[in-house]
Design an enzyme around this catalytic site. Structure first.
Site, PDB file in Angstrom:
ATOM      1  N   LYS A  76      34.797  42.967  41.081  1.00 42.95           N
ATOM      2  CA  LYS A  76      35.935  42.139  40.665  1.00 42.95           C
ATOM      3  C   LYS A  76      36.323  41.231  41.832  1.00 42.95           C
ATOM      4  CE  LYS A  76      40.547  42.458  38.501  1.00 42.95           C
ATOM      5  NZ  LYS A  76      41.557  43.349  37.912  1.00 42.95           N
ATOM      6  N   SER A 151      43.437  42.579  33.195  1.00 45.32           N
ATOM      7  CA  SER A 151      42.996  41.453  33.987  1.00 45.32           C
ATOM      8  C   SER A 151      41.524  41.503  34.376  1.00 45.32           C
ATOM      9  CB  SER A 151      43.826  41.384  35.272  1.00 45.32           C
ATOM     10  OG  SER A 151      43.549  42.492  36.110  1.00 45.32           O
ATOM     11  N   SER A 175      44.722  47.168  33.413  1.00 40.70           N
ATOM     12  CA  SER A 175      43.701  46.132  33.603  1.00 40.70           C
ATOM     13  C   SER A 175      42.264  46.622  33.611  1.00 40.70           C
ATOM     14  CB  SER A 175      43.972  45.365  34.894  1.00 40.70           C
ATOM     15  OG  SER A 175      45.057  44.490  34.717  1.00 40.70           O
TER      16      SER A 175
END
Lengths: 493, 482
Positions: A76, A151, A175
């Site tokens: 990420k 997210s 998320s």
């Protein structure tokens, strides 16, 4: 190859059936083919990636490979990785090349894993659809018109579309789990403090936690073995004895491998607001657990409804302060024209941050202001303790809690962008877990049909007590042996 | 003071930023050494890169506990680091990590002496915090340079109650605190380098009133002289303003040493709302009683305890005892001298406070740099005590010792400065003097005491100062039959 488990890949690598460079090249090829549409990755660096793969092959040849040596993973874009552009999904950090490694990155490097690239995400991890990213929205591989969740939306799409062997995500209010539910794979948010936050760009420090996103519980256990561990550079890192998270993963030896396990169903998680089709899938999954021998008990988490207002006071409060460092002075975006210092701050931040980030900075600044602090921040902290207390009480009646991970299946891109509150409600079943600091995960539990008849994944959320990740993974693993939802792959990738 | 202080009372409180003598910064491993090239001591945490986190330096906590013990304060078993949010270019995170609601050190006290009177000043609290960096103006063609070497340097902010009633008391408090933080070795005390900075809150009120007036805060005073001047000017300005019918507005003021005036920098009404909240990156600081005991075991004896000991063990007067404990180095020097000397402590005290202090002052040296060590000084004192040399000769020997010419004994030998105590030798000199000064002898015999002293002087002169003065007296009296 792309559907192999991490363990199978490791065996193939050890047996020289395939090299890391070959696996990595295959994924890079898939990324080159699909990323232009799916937009799961913000930054790729094939040269760096392949060099890592070649080094892993050498290490395997020398016979000192670890379980993840040579496995290509997507990181990420919230983790600083030395020499990699690290944007956190923001224009503010569009040109920021991290000069140091996050704890998580260091650990994967030490394990010999290969960094495939940095995945797309909501800006500063603020969002539930990946639509707040400065680098564009991400497609849900199951229905390209829909969002992957957020997210960690880029990581979610990458795992679902098999653009990586596994990925990392972070979870502040859901998320990891909500996108895992919306994209049909396994995602785990560990106990707060289990995985180092050092080098992980902060959104809300007391809630942020990194975790694995993968095709199965077994893969997640291998990932967590690398990620978990004390880091003296993070004061909130917990000194917890090293565990092997695969140790409880057993082949189902009988019809009722989970006999003796008490599963609590919080009535608040099945109340109004839960999509009917999602409820059916979750209930079917719970029936499956019943068949596996688990005892199902009804429990209550009475303060669940307060978790969203509490979260939207505390998380923005912390974020408003955490994001103050992006001032255009030392790094990051600086406006090209400004009159004076104040003008430089205002313009740099106005240009560098997107609307959702600004909204949260404003909320956070407001709730911390003199005269409002007691009514908002302090009150929210008190309720946070009550929410944690709910779980403590619940775990006196059960070993594991189950319920939906998200109230609906993936929604259409653009559907909720102008309705922040409806977007915030996406996290209704996940946020309380962050507020309590507990581990939670989502595993694929089936599909619900969309309005236009497309099958959309639904996740089952499994919440454990503090440091109970090994049991949670074994509970998920038992289910994944008798179901094949987690092996399903979207069409067109 | 020029103002009418029969009508007005000044009320003063101090906030002192003490830079702690740790090796590294309060929340990172970067060095805090002074004077490095800009930004060479700015690690990823100092620059506040995305993703970095603070880790508390235990050494800073150790220092805070030491101060707490030294001022007899409550050490909080649990204190909390909070973020003070504001934007400034040399504040890299956009917030300063400090302590707000729950400081590490609670109410304590410090006793000062002013005009022979003792007064106890209460210390409200002391809290740990990080320093900011420095903005550098000039040399940048209309731009500002930022040096983050200082960012994250550990500070202990020590806040007094508004217990002081004159500039003299405020300066006495600041000096006492300055001595104390060096004594317990938590701060180097270097005011020029900013290791010890004082903000002074000043307000005035009609005498007899128990309501505090509106205060103005004089920022960043880095010398006691300036502090005295600034408070005096500020006090007078406030009284004049009020007497002229004006009102005082809360403000931050700066002292200009060139003009001797204070001037408002910004008005407090426009001040930031700092939005303090507990720093979620740091756990509450928990201090166990075991840790406090561990620190207590490393504490040096404190000045007031040593003063009492000097008075009791060495029989010194309170004034001498206070002067000799103005720093740990002086006290240590004095004790070492007494130990090596073994004689009357008052003699040692006189020399340490007299010749040694004068020389150090003259050459702007610290006592640790004194070329005359306690052992050397003790050697000199022994020769004074056993009458080998006179006080006058001792001064001469001391100068030679200071110049590095060796021990007192070797200088006495080399220069032949040994006191003449041989009565035959003294008698011979006395007889010569009596012959040569018949007029004076006549005066003495006529009862003029002054003339007797004149004869003593002549004898001493003839002996080049070496004759034992007591013996000279005796022999003269014998010879003159008085």
């Amino acid at each position: 190859m792309i559907n192999r488990s991490l363990k199978q890949l490791a065996t193939m690598l050890a047996n020289k059936q395939i090299s890391s460079v070959e696996i990595t090249s295959e994924y890079l090829k898939r990324i080159a083919q699909h990323n232009p549409e799916i937009n799961a990755f913000i930054t790729l660096n094939p040269e760096k990636t392949l060099a890592q793969a070649a080094a892993a092959d050498q290490r395997i040849a020398q016979g000192n490979a670890e379980p993840l040596t040579g496995i290509p993973l997507a990181q990420k874009d919230i983790f600083c990785a030395k020499g990699w552009r690290t944007t956190c999904g923001s224009k503010m950090l569009e040109n920021f090349i991290a000069p140091y490694d996050a704890g998580v990155i260091e650990r994967f490097d030490a394990a010999g894993a290969v960094n495939l690239g940095k995945t797309n995400m909501d800006e500063f991890a603020m969002g539930s659809s990946n639509e707040t990213s400065y680098f564009g929205k991400v497609q849900n591989p199951w229905d390209r018109a829909r969002v992957p969740g957020g997210s960690s939306g880029g990581a979610a799409a990458a795992v679902a579309a098999r653009l990586c062997a596994a990925a990392t995500g972070t979870d502040t209010g859901g998320s990891i789990r909500q996108p895992a539910s919306l994209c049909g794979f396994s995602g785990l948010k560990p106990t707060y403090g289990l995985v180092s936050r050092y080098g992980m760009i902060a959104f809300a420090s007391s809630l942020d936690q990194a975790g694995p996103m993968a095709k199965s519980c077994e893969d997640m256990a291998l990932m967590l073995n690398v990620m978990a561990g004390f880091d003296s550079r993070d004061s909130t890192s917990l000194e917890h004895e090293k565990e092997d998270y695969t140790r409880k993963l057993k082949d189902n030896s009988s019809d009722k491998p989970l006999a003796g396990l008490k599963v609590g169903l919080p009535k608040e998680y099945f109340a109004e607001g839960l999509d009917g089709a999602v409820a059916k899938v979750v209930n079917d999954a719970i029936d499956q657990y019943r068949k596996l021998g688990a005892e199902i008990v009804d429990i209550s988490l009475p303060n669940t409804m307060l978790s969203i207002p509490v979260y939207y006071v505390l998380a923005p409060a912390e974020a408003s302060s955490n994001l103050s460092r992006y001032d255009g002075v030392r790094y990051g975006h600086r406006a090209s024209q400004y009159d004076d210092l104040m003008d430089m701050y205002c313009k740099s931040r106005a240009e560098g941050f997107g609307a959702e980030v600004k909204r949260r900075i404003l909320i956070g600044t407001y709730v911390l202001s003199a005269g409002y602090y007691d009514a908002y921040y302090l009150k929210a902290q008190q309720i946070r303790r009550l929410i944690a207390q709910d779980f403590t009480e619940a775990f006196k009646q059960c070993d594991i809690i189950m319920g939906p991970a998200a109230p609906s299946t993936a929604f259409n891109a653009g559907e909720k962008v102008d309705d922040p509150v409806s977007m915030y409600l996406q996290d209704i079943y996940t946020i309380a877990v962050n507020l309590a600091g507990l581990p939670g995960m989502s595993i694929p539990a089936g599909f619900a049909s969309s309005d236009d008849g497309k099958p959309l994944p639904v996740g089952l959320q499994i919440i454990g007590n503090y440091f109970d990740e090994a049991r949670m993974l074994s509970v998920g693993h038992a289910y994944q042996q008798v179901t094949d939802w987690h092996t399903r792959m979207p069409e067109g990738v | 003071m020029a103002f009418n202080n029969t009508k007005w009372e000044v009320v003063i409180g101090l906030e002192t930023h003490t830079q702690l003598k740790t090796k590294s910064k309060i929340f990172s491993g970067a060095s805090i050494a002074f004077g490095a090239e800009p930004n060479t001591q700015a690690c990823v945490v100092s620059i506040a890169l995305p993703g970095v986190l603070p880790v508390l330096n235990k050494e800073a906590v150790h220092c805070a506990v030491k101060l707490g013990l030294a001022i007899n304060a409550q050490i909080a078993p649990r204190s909390v680091f909070a973020r003070k949010n504001y934007f400034y270019p040399d504040l890299p995170k956009g917030y300063q990590i400090s302590q707000f609601e729950l400081p590490v050190v609670g109410m304590g006290e410090l006793t000062i002496q002013v005009g022979g009177e003792e007064k106890t000043i209460r210390i409200t609290r002391a809290h740990l915090e990080e320093d900011a960096g420095k903005s550098l103006h000039g040399d940048f063609h209309g731009m500002t340079g930022i040096d983050l070497n200082r960012a994250g340097t550990p500070l202990l902010e020590i806040v007094s109650e508004p217990d002081m009633r004159s500039a003299a008391e405020a300066v006495a408090y600041a000096k006492k605190l300055h001595e104390l933080v060096q004594w317990i070795d938590i701060c180097d005390g270097n005011m020029q380098e900013g290791s010890f900075r004082c903000d002074v809150n000043v307000s005035v009120r009609p005498k007899g009133s128990d309501k505090l007036g509106t205060r103005r805060e004089i920022k960043n005073l880095n010398s006691f002289k300036f502090m005295q001047q600034a408070i005096e000017y500020e006090t007078q300005w406030q009284i004049e303003t009020l007497e002229d019918g004006g009102t005082i507005h809360q403000a931050t003021v700066l002292f200009n040493p060139d003009t001797g005036e204070t001037r408002a920098m910004r008005s407090k009404e426009e001040a930031n709302d700092y939005r303090y909240f507990p720093d979620p990156d740091l756990l509450p600081l928990e201090i166990t009683s075991a840790f406090i005991e561990q620190v207590r075991a490393t504490m040096p004896e404190l000045p007031h305890a040593i003063q009492a000991k000097f008075e009791q063990t060495y029989g010194l007067a309170a004034y001498d005892a206070t002067a000799l404990t103005s720093s740990r180095a002086i006290a240590d020097y004095f004790v070492a001298t007494c130990t090596a000397f073994g004689g009357e402590a008052k003699l040692a005290a006189n020399w340490v406070m007299g010749s040694i202090a004068a020389k150090l002052n003259e050459e702007n040296k610290a006592i640790a740099e004194s070329p005359v060590s306690p052992e050397l000084l003790a050697g000199l004192l022994k020769r004074i005590a056993d009458n080998t040399i006179s006080g006058k000769i001792a001064k001469e020997i001391f100068e030679a010792m200071w110049a590095g010419e060796g021990s007192a004994d070797s200088i006495i030998d080399k220069k032949g400065l040994k006191q003449i105590s041989d009565s035959g030798a003294i008698e011979a000199i006395v007889e010569q003097v009596l012959v040569a000064n018949a007029a004076m002898v006549a005066e003495v015999k006529a009862g003029k005491e002054k003339a007797f002293n004149g004869l003593v002087g002549q004898v001493m002169k003839a002996s080049k100062g070496k004759a034992n003065p007591a013996q000279v007296n005796e022999v003269l009296k014998n010879k003159l039959g008085i």
